[in-house]
Design a protein around this motif. Structure first.
Motif, mmCIF file in Angstrom:
data_model
loop_
_atom_site.group_PDB
_atom_site.id
_atom_site.type_symbol
_atom_site.label_atom_id
_atom_site.label_comp_id
_atom_site.label_asym_id
_atom_site.label_seq_id
_atom_site.Cartn_x
_atom_site.Cartn_y
_atom_site.Cartn_z
ATOM 1 N N GLU A 1 0.833 -1.202 0.000
ATOM 2 C CA GLU A 1 0.000 0.000 0.000
ATOM 3 C C GLU A 1 0.870 1.256 0.000
ATOM 4 O O GLU A 1 0.539 2.255 -0.635
ATOM 5 C CB GLU A 1 -0.959 0.010 1.200
ATOM 6 N N PHE A 2 1.968 1.192 0.743
ATOM 7 C CA PHE A 2 2.899 2.333 0.738
ATOM 8 C C PHE A 2 3.409 2.584 -0.688
ATOM 9 O O PHE A 2 3.404 3.718 -1.177
ATOM 10 C CB PHE A 2 4.064 2.074 1.695
ATOM 11 N N ARG B 1 2.099 1.719 -3.496
ATOM 12 C CA ARG B 1 1.006 2.099 -4.391
ATOM 13 C C ARG B 1 0.571 3.546 -4.164
ATOM 14 O O ARG B 1 0.352 4.285 -5.126
ATOM 15 C CB ARG B 1 -0.177 1.160 -4.114
ATOM 16 N N GLN B 2 0.453 3.952 -2.893
ATOM 17 C CA GLN B 2 -0.086 5.281 -2.602
ATOM 18 C C GLN B 2 0.981 6.367 -2.568
ATOM 19 O O GLN B 2 0.724 7.499 -2.969
ATOM 20 C CB GLN B 2 -0.827 5.282 -1.260
ATOM 21 N N CYS B 3 2.161 6.028 -2.045
ATOM 22 C CA CYS B 3 3.173 7.066 -1.801
ATOM 23 C C CYS B 3 4.208 7.152 -2.922
ATOM 24 O O CYS B 3 4.742 8.222 -3.170
ATOM 25 C CB CYS B 3 3.898 6.808 -0.482
ATOM 26 N N LEU B 4 4.532 6.030 -3.558
ATOM 27 C CA LEU B 4 5.615 6.070 -4.549
ATOM 28 C C LEU B 4 5.077 6.221 -5.972
ATOM 29 O O LEU B 4 5.608 6.998 -6.762
ATOM 30 C CB LEU B 4 6.470 4.800 -4.441
ATOM 31 N N TRP B 5 4.035 5.450 -6.298
ATOM 32 C CA TRP B 5 3.526 5.464 -7.686
ATOM 33 C C TRP B 5 2.015 5.644 -7.642
ATOM 34 O O TRP B 5 1.257 4.712 -7.941
ATOM 35 C CB TRP B 5 3.931 4.158 -8.384
ATOM 36 N N PRO B 6 1.575 6.853 -7.262
ATOM 37 C CA PRO B 6 0.147 7.048 -6.965
ATOM 38 C C PRO B 6 -0.768 6.910 -8.182
ATOM 39 O O PRO B 6 -1.972 6.768 -8.006
ATOM 40 C CB PRO B 6 0.103 8.482 -6.413
ATOM 41 N N ASP B 7 -0.224 6.970 -9.393
ATOM 42 C CA ASP B 7 -1.105 6.910 -10.564
ATOM 43 C C ASP B 7 -1.093 5.561 -11.268
ATOM 44 O O ASP B 7 -1.707 5.405 -12.322
ATOM 45 C CB ASP B 7 -0.725 8.021 -11.554
ATOM 46 N N LEU B 8 -0.379 4.581 -10.707
ATOM 47 C CA LEU B 8 -0.469 3.240 -11.292
ATOM 48 C C LEU B 8 -1.897 2.731 -11.118
ATOM 49 O O LEU B 8 -2.500 2.910 -10.059
ATOM 50 C CB LEU B 8 0.497 2.272 -10.590
#
Lengths: 94, 983
Positions: free
Chosen positions: B725-726, B728-735
């Motif tokens: 989740e980190f 997905r949300q913090c590093l690559w938020p638009d994947l």
């Protein structure tokens, strides 16, 4: 502590998991940045007595990662944002 | 014993008699009594012994600040040490025992310490037990430990339950004296949600202990009227017997409610105590003030108590502590004791007033400018020696002495966020300072407002201010008429005359001399003073003694009291039972536990379970003829390898990963590549931390173009999901990728062994031949005629194996169905031990190898880290220190002698090398007995291990005393070419 979740309102800090400095959002690109940059990213942190932006995860809730701006001296929380919004504002995308 | 010292009046129910014992001697009292008031009514003043000198002691106070009257209550599992007799509510049949004495309270052998006091001054331990050094462990420490402590614990299980609870309110009122009740009434009438908490069993605070009028009647009657009104308000919660322990962040307070301490046995279903977490919009500290004594020689005898306590016993409990009473004061408030006792018909022999100009009381001998300089009476006060203003001394025969050195506002809660209290010269006491906990207001005596009128006014005004800041309106209530006497005090901390010891901290036996010694030895900071002398470190935390101690230090160092300062105030306000802090988290309920879908079946078979995280997993399933665990495990392994075995692997983490970018996402979180995995296949994945160390591993299957199913280890199921989740949300938020944990949704079984396919063919509705379902195949199937299921052809055991998953509620039925339909194959259900044996035989890494310190290279999996793409940990895994060619490599280990024993944790040493750290070659991470090999086998991390295959070394365990010659072998003990699993 109580964290005012941007979507869910005031929630007890017990529902959250703490990670640390919000600079963890600023991950370098592994194909371009070298060991130095990753070393800084993985290990180097400021340790301010005062305002600190930090990552909290609402594990017992909606699984949002949040950026919480907290005063490390008084524990006053002045701002809570969705980490996804912060990451986008920093230009992170895919 | 009769109640020789009971006098008329008070708030006790004389129509009922409560019988109790102290050290086996029977006494009696009434409802409304505390243990201390009842003992005093029975003429008992001696209730305990002091910590260090074993001095005879009676109660100093009538409240929670009590340093002396500590007793053990009850017996058996309910025995409770260090209970303050001054707040213990009397109940019928109560058993109390005195503490810290042997053989008896009246004759205590260790009172010899008192004679030897010259040797036991402050710093005694630090100076005395330093040499010879070797004596500490064998001699000094055992002796000190035997002598230390006050009460004893029963070492029996506490039969009572303790709970934790959560409360929310607009306004929390801490303390229900005049200030707190006025605040609660103001807010309650305005409709705010109010909680009123008071440590006492009766609301009213000092109004219960004083004789003066409020609103023209008795103060206690006024408070009873207010409480009656509050009780009718649905928005007000009255919590008696509830001590607010501490102020925490953002308006959160903790409190302990003693629900059942006042009854012999809690009612069925009721807890003994509840630890509350109170979320408040605002809070008002109305915790009152605590009287402080004056230090003078031998000021610690039973019968000498705080003046306010002396009149509390008379006014609230109808007890005259003595027949001939004197009062020693430096302020007007103490004079109330003399007049109250006189009005009750007690013989008040003298008022000794250290001031020259104190108010005179009619009919009482009033000595101005006088001091008490000594006392006598071994087990209780018999006489005091008074030094008059002209220097003459006089002995006065008294059996009780009230002492008043002024009152300290109870600033504790306000100071829990490190706010430093400030000195107020007009009342000669510390009052709450700035920067208290946000949202906390202070009213009444806690704020340094010492009159009843002031308490009522500031209580009301604090409530109005609190509600206004919450955006609520409230009406100002008219204040009832009440006394508004000013504080008149001339500080006197200790009496200079007299050569003997003058007590400051009675529980820990800290005297004025000890403060002087600390000053001489330069421990002048209050924090040093505290630790050097133990001032304020006893169970009462120095509520009566601390301010005197630092005032004496101020005097000695020529500083002012505010310059000297106070130590830090910390929660809890008063001692808390460990049971209350633990709540329900004890024994089996220490933490939650989770049962696997096969648990009930396994329990029916008499399986042995093991805790894995929160899960209870089947460890092995013994058969009737098996007496040793190894018999069961060996059988399970051999049966699986011979025919087929089934293992519940539901506990492995399962994460559904979907979205058009799911493959790209997996490429970044795994060190190896997943975007190229064909649909319907699975692949072993290695996940690194950003620092390059292996985080987790597992198999991930591609179920559709944009749909993957990841498995994690049982231990890391939660942390891997958090990490994903980190990312997905913090590093690559638009994947475009979505995650959900499905660990609980699917019951999953491993079916392994040569007959695995034949067994499953009887279950799965589709063709699962090698052609249709090859090695590392994955897909959605149905079982038993239509139930949706997932099938993966993966193997942890090295056998031909599948993992089959069905919705969790069908897990138990699936297992029973597999055993029934596959009966011809004699399937075995194996547990975690057999699982471990087979994975070590196969050389798979698990917990012992995934130890948070090891890299892919260490595990022999270095090539899995793709450098053609960015992934978490890729860059730092290539650091010089982690790529040392001589670094640790995973190896297999066998004893040279098949009967040789291996121990996990043993270290690799060359043959002939000394067993010293410099020769350490690594360690054995996991060890099992392999029925397949016929000996112990192990995995281990060995320096340059990949180049040492075939060599001989030793496995040395200095703790276990083993030293075994070993052969370094490939970690793949079993079927190294993988022919069986592809079969």
């Amino acid at each position: 502590m109580i964290i005012h979740h941007p979507i869910l309102g005031p929630r007890d800090a017990q529902e959250f998991v703490y990670l640390g400095d919000a600079t963890l959002i600023d991950r370098p690109d592994g194909m371009n940045a070298g060991t130095e940059a990753f070393h800084d990213y993985a290990y180097n942190r400021d340790n301010p007595a005062g305002e600190h932006r930090e990552l909290w995860y609402h594990e017992q809730g909606d699984r949002s990662w949040l950026v919480v701006t907290r005063n490390t001296v008084t524990h006053e929380i002045t701002k809570v944002e969705l980490a996804r919004d912060v990451a986008r504002a920093k230009g992170r995308s895919k | 014993m009769n109640q020789s010292h009971r006098i008329p009046g008070g708030q006790i129910d004389r129509t009922k008699v409560l019988r109790f014992t102290l050290d086996g001697v029977p006494y009696w009292g009434h409802p409304g009594d505390t243990l201390a008031s009842a003992l005093l009514a029975n003429g008992v003043r001696l209730m305990g012994r002091s910590f260090k000198y074993h001095r005879p002691r009676g109660p100093l106070s009538a409240g929670s600040e009590e340093p002396n009257a500590l007793v053990e209550l009850r017996s058996g599992g309910r025995q409770e040490p260090n209970t303050r007799a001054t707040v213990a509510e009397l109940l019928d049949g109560l058993e109390a025992k005195s503490q810290n004495r042997w053989p008896s309270l009246r004759f205590d052998a260790l009172a010899i310490n008192d004679r030897l006091n010259a040797f036991f001054a402050a710093g005694f331990y630090y100076k005395t037990f330093m040499w010879p050094k070797s004596f500490w462990e064998k001699l000094y420490e055992p002796i000190i430990r035997r002598a230390a402590g006050l009460g004893s614990v029963s070492r029996q299980e506490d039969p009572d339950g303790y709970d934790k609870g959560f409360l929310h309110c607009d306004l929390l009122v801490i303390g229900a004296g005049p200030a707190g009740l006025m605040a609660a009434l103001t807010a309650g009438r305005a409709g705010a949600r109010v909680i009123v908490a008071d440590e006492d069993f009766a609301f009213g605070g000092r109004l219960n202990a004083e004789s003066f009028a409020v609103a023209g009647g008795a103060g206690a009657d006024w408070s009873a009227g207010v409480v009656a009104e509050l009780a009718t308000l649905p928005n007000v919660r009255l919590m008696a017997r509830t001590t607010v322990l501490g102020a925490f962040d953002h308006g959160i307070y903790s409190a302990v409610e003693r629900v059942s301490d006042h009854v012999a046995v809690p009612a069925v279903g009721k807890p003994r105590q509840v630890l509350w977490r109170i979320y408040s919009g605002r809070a008002i500290l109305a915790g009152g003030a605590t009287e402080r004594p004056i230090a003078f020689e031998n000021n610690d005898r039973p019968g000498i108590m705080l003046a306010g306590a002396l009149r509390a016993y008379a006014n609230r409990w109808g007890v005259a502590v003595g027949e001939r009473v004197a009062v020693f004061v430096n302020n007007d408030d103490g004079l109330r004791t003399a007049s109250d006792l006189q009005a009750k018909g007690v013989d008040v022999v003298a008022v000794i007033d250290s001031r020259e100009g104190g108010e005179l009381l009619p009919g009482i001998r009033h000595l101005r400018g006088a001091e008490v300089i000594d006392t006598s009476g071994r087990l209780g006060l018999k006489a005091i020696t008074v030094r008059q203003s002209d220097g003459r001394t006089e002995e006065i025969r008294v059996d009780a002495l009230g002492v008043s050195g002024g009152w300290n506002p109870n600033v504790n809660i306000h100071s829990h966020h490190r706010s430093r209290p400030v000195w107020d010269n007009t009342i000669s006491a510390f009052v709450p300072g700035a920067d208290g906990p946000p949202g906390l207001l202070v009213a009444g005596a806690a704020a340094g407002v010492m009159s009843t009128h002031g308490a009522l006014r500031t209580g009301r005004d604090a409530a109005l201010a609190a509600l206004e800041s919450l955006g609520r309106k409230a009406a100002a209530i008219d204040l009832p008429e009440a006394e508004d006497a000013p504080v008149r005090i001339t500080p006197l901390w200790h009496v200079a005359h007299g050569k003997g010891r003058a007590w400051i901290d009675q529980q820990n036996d800290v005297t004025v001399k000890d403060i002087k010694l600390a000053q001489q030895e330069n421990f002048t900071s209050v924090e040093h003073l505290k630790r050097y002398t133990t001032l304020g470190m006893a169970t009462d935390q120095g509520k009566t003694g601390n301010v005197i101690g630092l005032a004496v230090m101020a005097e000695l160092t020529g500083r002012t009291i505010p310059e000297t300062g106070t130590t830090i105030y910390r929660p809890p306000y008063t001692p808390v039972a460990m049971g209350a802090l633990a709540g329900r988290s004890r024994g089996r309920e220490f933490k939650p536990y989770r049962l696997t879908p096969s648990h009930h079946w396994a329990a029916e078979q008499g399986a042995v379970f093991v805790e894995v995280g929160n899960w209870l997993r089947t460890q092995w399933v013994p058969r009737a003829d098996e007496t040793e665990w190894r018999q069961s495990v060996d059988r399970e392994v051999l049966a699986t390898r011979r025919s087929v075995g089934i293992c519940d692997v539901t506990t492995l983490g399962k994460i559904d990963i979907q979205g058009t970018d799911a493959g790209a996402f997996l490429d970044r979180v795994y060190a190896n590549t997943f975007s190229t995995l064909p649909v319907g296949k699975c692949r072993y994945g290695l996940m690194l931390r950003e620092d390059g160390i292996v985080f987790d591993d597992g198999t991930t299957a591609r179920m559709g173009e944009h749909e993957y199913v990841m498995t994690t280890t049982t231990a890391n199921a939660v942390t891997v999901f958090r990490h994903l989740e980190f990312c997905r949300q913090c590093l690559w938020p638009d994947l475009d990728v979505q995650l959900i944990s499905t660990t609980e949704a699917w019951a999953q079984f491993s079916v392994a062994g040569p007959n695995a396919r034949r067994l499953l063919a009887k279950i799965v509705d589709q063709d699962i031949s090698d052609a249709a379902f090859p090695y590392m195949g994955a897909g959605n199937v149905t079982v038993c005629g239509g139930l949706r299921a997932r099938l993966f052809r993966i193997s942890f055991s090295g056998e031909l194996a599948f993992e089959i998953a069905v919705p969790t509620r069908y897990g138990d039925a699936l297992l029973r169905e597999m055993l029934a339909r596959g009966a011809e194959f004699d399937p075995v259900v194996y547990g975690t031990e057999a699982l471990g044996v087979m994975r070590i035989e196969k050389g798979h890494v698990a917990g012992g190898e995934l130890n948070g310190q090891s890299t892919a290279l260490n595990m022999g999996l270095g090539k899995m880290v793709s450098r053609k793409k960015d992934s978490i940990g890729m860059v730092l895994s290539q650091r010089e220190g982690l790529t040392d060619p001589d670094g640790y490599r995973l190896v297999g280990v066998k004893p040279v002698d098949p009967l040789g024993k291996l121990t996990a944790g043993s270290h690799f040493l060359e043959i002939g090398a000394a067993s010293v750290v410099a020769n350490d070659g690594g360690w054995l991470t996991s060890k099992v007995y392999s029925p397949h090999i016929g000996s112990d086998i192990a995995l281990g991390y060995l320096k340059a291990g990949d180049r040492k295959i075939g060599s001989r070394m030793r496995a040395v365990n200095l703790v276990g005393g083993t030293d075994t010659e070993i052969e370094i072998v490939s970690p793949h003990f079993f079927d190294p070419d993988g022919e069986r699993l592809r079969g």
